[in-house]
Design a protein around this motif. Structure first.
Motif, PDB file in Angstrom:
ATOM      1  N   THR A  23      45.897  95.097  70.626  1.00  0.00           N
ATOM      2  CA  THR A  23      46.068  94.727  69.218  1.00  0.00           C
ATOM      3  C   THR A  23      45.076  95.459  68.327  1.00  0.00           C
ATOM      4  O   THR A  23      45.432  95.962  67.261  1.00  0.00           O
ATOM      5  CB  THR A  23      45.915  93.203  69.047  1.00  0.00           C
ATOM      6  N   ALA A  24      43.827  95.526  68.765  1.00  0.00           N
ATOM      7  CA  ALA A  24      42.803  96.233  67.985  1.00  0.00           C
ATOM      8  C   ALA A  24      43.137  97.718  67.873  1.00  0.00           C
ATOM      9  O   ALA A  24      43.006  98.314  66.795  1.00  0.00           O
ATOM     10  CB  ALA A  24      41.438  96.052  68.631  1.00  0.00           C
ATOM     11  N   TYR A  26      46.108  99.136  68.067  1.00  0.00           N
ATOM     12  CA  TYR A  26      47.267  99.292  67.185  1.00  0.00           C
ATOM     13  C   TYR A  26      46.863  99.124  65.721  1.00  0.00           C
ATOM     14  O   TYR A  26      47.325  99.860  64.847  1.00  0.00           O
ATOM     15  CB  TYR A  26      48.349  98.275  67.562  1.00  0.00           C
ATOM     16  N   THR A  27      45.977  98.174  65.455  1.00  0.00           N
ATOM     17  CA  THR A  27      45.511  97.951  64.080  1.00  0.00           C
ATOM     18  C   THR A  27      44.748  99.155  63.558  1.00  0.00           C
ATOM     19  O   THR A  27      44.977  99.604  62.425  1.00  0.00           O
ATOM     20  CB  THR A  27      44.625  96.699  64.018  1.00  0.00           C
ATOM     21  N   SER A  30      47.190 101.899  62.884  1.00  0.00           N
ATOM     22  CA  SER A  30      47.983 101.617  61.684  1.00  0.00           C
ATOM     23  C   SER A  30      47.195 101.938  60.429  1.00  0.00           C
ATOM     24  O   SER A  30      47.736 102.489  59.467  1.00  0.00           O
ATOM     25  CB  SER A  30      48.394 100.148  61.641  1.00  0.00           C
ATOM     26  N   ILE A  31      45.916 101.593  60.416  1.00  0.00           N
ATOM     27  CA  ILE A  31      45.069 101.886  59.257  1.00  0.00           C
ATOM     28  C   ILE A  31      44.899 103.391  59.094  1.00  0.00           C
ATOM     29  O   ILE A  31      44.993 103.928  57.991  1.00  0.00           O
ATOM     30  CB  ILE A  31      43.709 101.178  59.392  1.00  0.00           C
TER      31      ILE A  31
END
Length: 79
Positions: A23-24, A26-27, A30-31
């Motif tokens: 999750t981290a 991917y985040t 994404s940023i």
């Protein structure tokens, strides 16, 4: 804490850490992908699949190792 309980706890921690690290990663990706292309600091490594894999893998591995390290530290303090 018995050996079996410790192994079950470690397996659960690994699964949770894998989910959190993914999750981290991917985040972060994404940023980074939303940044303007004119920013060379962000886009220097995202222009190819190898660069993407390097950024995503590095963040994933770092997140996973930090989370597992914190779990092991907490486990040692609990003893």
């Amino acid at each position: 804490m018995s050996r079996v309980e410790e192994m079950i706890g470690t397996c659960c921690a690994v699964v949770i850490c894998l989910i959190c690290a993914a999750t981290a990663s991917y985040t972060v990706f994404s940023i980074l992908i939303r940044q303007p292309i004119s920013n060379p600091f962000v886009w220097w490594s995202l222009d190819s699949y190898t660069g993407f894999a390097t950024v995503f893998g590095s963040v994933f591995l770092f997140s996973f190792c930090v989370l597992i390290g914190l779990y092991r530290l907490a486990l040692r303090r609990a003893r």
